[in-house]
Design an enzyme around this catalytic site. Structure first.
Site, PDB file in Angstrom:
ATOM      1  CE  LYS A  61      -4.165  -2.202   0.983  1.00 61.59           C
ATOM      2  NZ  LYS A  61      -3.803  -3.501   1.502  1.00 61.59           N
TER       3      LYS A  61
HETATM    4  C1  PLP Z   1      -4.467  -4.651   0.996  1.00 64.41           C
HETATM    5  C2  PLP Z   1      -3.698  -5.922   0.882  1.00 64.41           C
HETATM    6  C3  PLP Z   1      -4.064  -6.927  -0.014  1.00 64.41           C
HETATM    7  C4  PLP Z   1      -5.319  -6.827  -0.855  1.00 64.41           C
HETATM    8  O1  PLP Z   1      -5.258  -5.769  -1.771  1.00 64.41           O
HETATM    9  P1  PLP Z   1      -6.598  -5.226  -2.447  1.00 64.41           P
HETATM   10  O2  PLP Z   1      -6.190  -4.077  -3.275  1.00 64.41           O
HETATM   11  O3  PLP Z   1      -7.519  -4.878  -1.326  1.00 64.41           O
HETATM   12  O4  PLP Z   1      -7.133  -6.374  -3.254  1.00 64.41           O
HETATM   13  C5  PLP Z   1      -3.254  -8.041  -0.117  1.00 64.41           C
HETATM   14  N1  PLP Z   1      -2.146  -8.180   0.638  1.00 64.41           N
HETATM   15  C6  PLP Z   1      -1.761  -7.243   1.515  1.00 64.41           C
HETATM   16  C7  PLP Z   1      -0.546  -7.462   2.333  1.00 64.41           C
HETATM   17  C8  PLP Z   1      -2.512  -6.082   1.657  1.00 64.41           C
HETATM   18  O5  PLP Z   1      -2.116  -5.142   2.519  1.00 64.41           O
END
Ligand code: PLP
Length: 468
Positions: free
Chosen positions: A112
């Site tokens: 993120k």
């Molecule tokens: C947020 C997240 C996901 C999922 O991503 P999306 O965009 O919600 O599908 C997968 N793995 C990790 C470690 C995350 O932080």
């Protein structure tokens, strides 16, 4: 570039407004009016460019003339200076068919950060000197919250309220949020699940009088700019593995359908993607939707991959918009039906269209742990449970094209689960040293709209208090 709502009736916005907006006023999500396409030559020209330069080329058509190219470049340069790896998002080979794209070298150890570090820069750019003030409200299953708080702490004109499901995020995730004591950051532990927290956020956006009192903004993956910034690494990785001459496949550990939707956009933009694997844990609504047309909400089951413990995947609406022929009125009717019954049948024709690109897999905890051990024993890589789910799904769907699994979190962020699966406890990297020595601050609230709104109203700056 103009942005339209998936439900067809909210105002059309430009890139600056869509970055600050979040959910559209008709309850839909913003998408570009059309998908820009990079020519084969433009994709070939990305070979050898560093991450920032790749990002400039991929983002420019979406930004339009809202930012000049030089300004976009310097903003992205500042964002990615916080990453601890010289390649920003290094590609690691596992065996003859499988690669990992390590997206976790940012400040809070999950993918993120890739979008959020740049989003923080965009907020600062669009707000500074404007006299505008925003209340950012988000729901997090752990990683969005830490990344957003890291990116927005201290940004002038922004007040951040982050809701997380109490007791359902890892200790590292919680501390990355709650130890940030900057006055513009407010953490709220909700007595409920992530879906409860997300529903509260949606309800606040849909409450017109609340949204008028406090100019609201979202940094969840419903935010378009975040998705745009995630498209970049699909190009970056694919070009390194031979695109545009050779097609590449990706496997994406999925929760809110944001990250994998960015891969879909890359494909629409002309990147040759052979297959996009939607990898879910036991919370498998997306796997059921894509494999059997059953998009019905079940109970959220807490798992060792908590960032994917989601039933309602907001960004799926963006794919449905294209599958409805971009007919906002038709999709609005579909979504109203879904919101009333918590279930939707994806028609076979739409599912068939989606299956030209998407495959899916549901990976249970045993298969996750087995894959995590395989990566350790056979490839010398310690991976986190989310990445292991992606890799397990990748192994089920690998074909002729090189298969890249998105490594979405650093193993140390989920070290208890990693230790349970393979017996090794990954060490926290130096960039988060001291996390367990700091003071925490957060409020605990019931999953009730009134209680959360009252908490925010006491602390946020109302619209009419904007400084001259
Ligand atoms: C947020 C997240 C996901 C999922 O991503 P999306 O965009 O919600 O599908 C997968 N793995 C990790 C470690 C995350 O932080």
């Amino acid at each position: 570039m103009d942005y339209v709502s998936t439900r067809g009736s909210a105002p059309v916005l430009d890139f600056a407004s869509v970055t600050l907006a979040g959910l559209a006023s008709d309850g839909g999500l913003y998408v570009p009016r059309d998908w820009p396409v990079l020519s084969r030559d433009e994709i070939a020209d990305l070979a050898g460019l560093d991450y920032v330069e790749t990002a400039v080329r991929v983002c420019a058509p979406f930004v339009g003339d809202v930012l000049g190219e030089a300004e976009l470049r310097s903003l992205l340069g500042r964002a990615y200076a916080s990453f601890s790896h010289a390649a920003t998002v290094p590609l690691v080979q596992l065996d003859g068919q499988h690669w990992l794209l390590e997206l976790f070298h940012g400040p809070t150890l999950a993918f993120k950060d890739v979008a959020m570090q740049a989003l923080g820069q965009l907020f600062e750019r669009f707000l500074s000197g404007s006299g505008r003030h925003l209340t950012v409200i988000g729901a997090t299953s752990g990683d969005t919250g830490s990344a957003a708080i890291n990116a927005l702490a201290g940004v002038e004109g922004v007040e951040v309220f982050m809701l997380h499901p109490k007791g359902r995020v890892s200790d590292v995730q919680r501390r990355q949020m709650t130890t940030v004591l900057t006055p513009n950051v407010h953490n709220i532990a909700i007595e409920g699940s992530f879906d409860d927290a997300q529903a509260l956020v949606k309800a606040m956006f849909n409450d017109a009088s609340f949204a008028r009192r406090f100019p609201l903004s979202a940094v969840n993956s419903i935010n378009w700019a975040r998705l745009m910034l995630q498209i970049v690494y699909y190009f970056y990785a694919a070009v390194r593995l031979g695109a545009p001459e050779r097609a590449v496949a990706f496997s994406v550990p999925t929760g809110n359908f944001g990250d994998v939707f960015a891969g879909y956009v890359a494909s629409r933009m002309g990147l040759p993607i052979e297959r996009l694997v939607v990898a879910t844990n036991e919370n498998d609504i997306l796997h059921r939707a894509l494999s059997a047309g059953d998009y019905s909400v079940g109970q959220v089951a807490p798992t060792s991959s908590p960032s994917m413990d989601i039933q309602v995947s907001s960004n799926f609406e963006r794919l449905l918009f294209d599958l409805h022929g971009r007919d906002g009125a038709a999709l609005a009717a579909t979504m109203q039906g879904f919101e009333a019954t918590r279930a939707m049948a994806v028609p076979d024709a739409m599912r068939g269209e989606a299956s030209a690109l998407f495959a899916s897999a549901r990976v249970d905890v045993d298969s996750m742990a087995q894959t995590l051990r395989w990566a350790q024993d056979k490839c010398g890589q310690i991976i986190d449970p989310h990445t292991a789910i992606g890799l397990a799904a990748a192994k089920r769907h690998v074909g002729a094209a090189p298969m890249v699994t998105l490594a979405t979190a650093h193993p140390a962020k989920f070290r208890d689960a990693v230790e349970r699966a393979c017996g090794i406890r990954p060490a926290l990297p130096a960039r988060v040293a001291g996390l367990f020595d700091r003071e925490e601050r957060y409020a605990v609230l019931p999953a009730e709209l009134g209680a959360v709104q009252a908490f925010i109203a006491e602390r946020a700056r109302p619209a009419d208090a904007v400084a001259a």
